[in-house]
Design a protein around this motif. Structure first.
Motif, PDB file in Angstrom:
ATOM      1  N   LEU A  31       0.979  -1.185  -0.087  1.00 30.24           N
ATOM      2  CA  LEU A  31       0.177  -0.143  -0.122  1.00 30.24           C
ATOM      3  C   LEU A  31       0.734   1.199  -0.122  1.00 30.24           C
ATOM      4  O   LEU A  31       0.454   2.141  -0.702  1.00 30.24           O
ATOM      5  N   VAL A  32       1.782   1.162   0.788  1.00 30.54           N
ATOM      6  CA  VAL A  32       2.683   2.381   0.752  1.00 30.54           C
ATOM      7  C   VAL A  32       3.247   2.889  -0.596  1.00 30.54           C
ATOM      8  O   VAL A  32       3.658   2.021  -1.231  1.00 30.54           O
ATOM      9  N   GLY A  33       3.042   4.408  -0.771  1.00 33.43           N
ATOM     10  CA  GLY A  33       3.319   4.923  -1.885  1.00 33.43           C
ATOM     11  C   GLY A  33       2.222   5.893  -2.662  1.00 33.43           C
ATOM     12  O   GLY A  33       1.408   6.046  -1.873  1.00 33.43           O
ATOM     13  N   ASP A  34       2.596   6.234  -3.665  1.00 32.88           N
ATOM     14  CA  ASP A  34       1.726   7.329  -4.542  1.00 32.88           C
ATOM     15  C   ASP A  34       0.867   6.303  -5.414  1.00 32.88           C
ATOM     16  O   ASP A  34       1.463   5.631  -6.263  1.00 32.88           O
ATOM     17  N   TRP A  35      -0.370   6.683  -5.422  1.00 37.47           N
ATOM     18  CA  TRP A  35      -1.395   6.012  -6.165  1.00 37.47           C
ATOM     19  C   TRP A  35      -2.333   6.965  -7.024  1.00 37.47           C
ATOM     20  O   TRP A  35      -2.742   7.976  -6.350  1.00 37.47           O
ATOM     21  N   ASN A  36      -2.370   6.706  -8.397  1.00 40.51           N
ATOM     22  CA  ASN A  36      -3.010   7.375  -9.165  1.00 40.51           C
ATOM     23  C   ASN A  36      -4.496   6.948  -9.595  1.00 40.51           C
ATOM     24  O   ASN A  36      -4.326   5.708  -9.935  1.00 40.51           O
ATOM     25  N   TYR A  37      -5.571   7.627  -9.523  1.00 39.65           N
ATOM     26  CA  TYR A  37      -6.774   6.869  -9.881  1.00 39.65           C
ATOM     27  C   TYR A  37      -6.998   6.502 -11.366  1.00 39.65           C
ATOM     28  O   TYR A  37      -6.284   7.409 -12.218  1.00 39.65           O
ATOM     29  N   ILE A  46     -16.396   0.370  -7.661  1.00 39.40           N
ATOM     30  CA  ILE A  46     -15.191  -0.206  -7.722  1.00 39.40           C
ATOM     31  C   ILE A  46     -14.016   1.063  -8.154  1.00 39.40           C
ATOM     32  O   ILE A  46     -14.189   1.585  -9.213  1.00 39.40           O
ATOM     33  N   LEU A  47     -13.087   1.127  -7.083  1.00 36.96           N
ATOM     34  CA  LEU A  47     -12.184   2.467  -7.351  1.00 36.96           C
ATOM     35  C   LEU A  47     -11.018   1.556  -7.696  1.00 36.96           C
ATOM     36  O   LEU A  47     -10.391   0.551  -7.186  1.00 36.96           O
ATOM     37  N   VAL A  48     -10.219   1.961  -9.046  1.00 38.76           N
ATOM     38  CA  VAL A  48      -8.932   1.457  -9.345  1.00 38.76           C
ATOM     39  C   VAL A  48      -7.822   2.256  -9.317  1.00 38.76           C
ATOM     40  O   VAL A  48      -8.005   3.635  -9.914  1.00 38.76           O
ATOM     41  N   TYR A  49      -6.713   2.080  -8.670  1.00 38.91           N
ATOM     42  CA  TYR A  49      -5.656   2.973  -8.400  1.00 38.91           C
ATOM     43  C   TYR A  49      -4.407   2.165  -9.174  1.00 38.91           C
ATOM     44  O   TYR A  49      -4.229   1.034  -9.077  1.00 38.91           O
ATOM     45  N   GLU A  50      -3.602   2.934  -9.743  1.00 37.20           N
ATOM     46  CA  GLU A  50      -2.216   2.464 -10.328  1.00 37.20           C
ATOM     47  C   GLU A  50      -1.039   3.115  -9.586  1.00 37.20           C
ATOM     48  O   GLU A  50      -1.090   4.297  -9.422  1.00 37.20           O
ATOM     49  N   LYS A  51      -0.156   2.286  -9.394  1.00 39.38           N
ATOM     50  CA  LYS A  51       1.003   2.847  -8.516  1.00 39.38           C
ATOM     51  C   LYS A  51       1.773   3.788  -9.384  1.00 39.38           C
ATOM     52  O   LYS A  51       2.172   3.551 -10.482  1.00 39.38           O
ATOM     53  N   ASP A  52       2.411   4.809  -8.734  1.00 39.64           N
ATOM     54  CA  ASP A  52       2.955   5.863  -9.463  1.00 39.64           C
ATOM     55  C   ASP A  52       4.330   5.834  -8.850  1.00 39.64           C
ATOM     56  O   ASP A  52       4.606   6.573  -7.759  1.00 39.64           O
ATOM     57  N   ASP A  53       5.402   5.315  -9.595  1.00 43.80           N
ATOM     58  CA  ASP A  53       6.732   5.346  -9.280  1.00 43.80           C
ATOM     59  C   ASP A  53       7.536   6.127 -10.028  1.00 43.80           C
ATOM     60  O   ASP A  53       8.791   6.259  -9.695  1.00 43.80           O
ATOM     61  N   ASP A  54       6.990   6.786 -10.877  1.00 49.42           N
ATOM     62  CA  ASP A  54       7.486   7.875 -11.816  1.00 49.42           C
ATOM     63  C   ASP A  54       7.615   9.201 -11.107  1.00 49.42           C
ATOM     64  O   ASP A  54       6.797   9.441 -10.451  1.00 49.42           O
ATOM     65  N   THR A  55       8.450  10.153 -11.358  1.00 51.85           N
ATOM     66  CA  THR A  55       8.644  11.325 -10.721  1.00 51.85           C
ATOM     67  C   THR A  55       7.817  12.366 -11.714  1.00 51.85           C
ATOM     68  O   THR A  55       7.613  13.445 -11.257  1.00 51.85           O
ATOM     69  N   GLU A  56       7.522  11.814 -12.731  1.00 52.75           N
ATOM     70  CA  GLU A  56       6.582  12.799 -13.611  1.00 52.75           C
ATOM     71  C   GLU A  56       5.233  13.145 -12.828  1.00 52.75           C
ATOM     72  O   GLU A  56       4.739  12.307 -12.359  1.00 52.75           O
ATOM     73  N   LEU A  57       5.007  14.384 -12.888  1.00 53.57           N
ATOM     74  CA  LEU A  57       3.700  14.678 -12.107  1.00 53.57           C
ATOM     75  C   LEU A  57       2.381  14.159 -13.041  1.00 53.57           C
ATOM     76  O   LEU A  57       2.162  14.582 -14.308  1.00 53.57           O
ATOM     77  N   ILE A  58       1.430  13.563 -12.523  1.00 50.19           N
ATOM     78  CA  ILE A  58       0.292  13.049 -13.086  1.00 50.19           C
ATOM     79  C   ILE A  58      -0.767  13.611 -12.662  1.00 50.19           C
ATOM     80  O   ILE A  58      -0.973  13.837 -11.251  1.00 50.19           O
TER      81      ILE A  58
END
Length: 129
Positions: A31-37, A46-58
């Motif tokens: 769970l720990v980290g940044d997640w984008n909808y 149902i809410l789906v999030y994708e992990k954001d390991d990139d430094t690019e701002l989304i």
């Protein structure tokens, strides 16, 4: 004989406890980290999030989980005048037995409790309950 039975029972209980603790820690680590909808895969409940390991701002809706069980939920946009921009902080709790994730903040659009349907290193799927 009673000592052996008590010892074996203690080992089984300790093994179960350790296994649950390891599963809880694994889920917490995921769970720990940044997640984008993910708008394409989400639906009404149902809410789906994708992990954001990139430094690019989304831009868009996001969740940020910290190791200290605090989180930020919000929405960002390119235009600073967008009326949908918000950011709220709170705490979260994970119940391994029921696979539920509880958010503790004053205002949540869809409720405070979610069932984790799927969690991997790059995808989080929640169902509002």
């Amino acid at each position: 004989m009673k000592t052996k039975i008590l010892f074996i029972t203690s080992l089984i209980l300790l093994g179960t406890f350790c296994s649950n603790a390891q599963n809880r820690n694994k889920t917490k680590d995921l769970l720990v980290g940044d997640w984008n909808y993910c708008y394409k895969e989400s639906s009404e409940n149902i809410l789906v999030y994708e992990k954001d390991d990139d430094t690019e701002l989304i831009f868009g809706h996001y969740l940020i989980f910290s190791e200290e069980e605090s989180f930020t939920v919000g929405c960002s946009a390119q235009c600073g005048n967008d009326p949908n921009i918000y950011s709220k902080n709170g705490t979260w709790e994970f119940d391994l037995k029921n696979k539920t994730l509880t958010f503790n903040i004053d205002v949540m659009e869809r409720g405070k409790e979610f069932k984790i349907i799927e969690i991997t290193e790059d995808k989080l799927k929640l169902e509002a309950i």
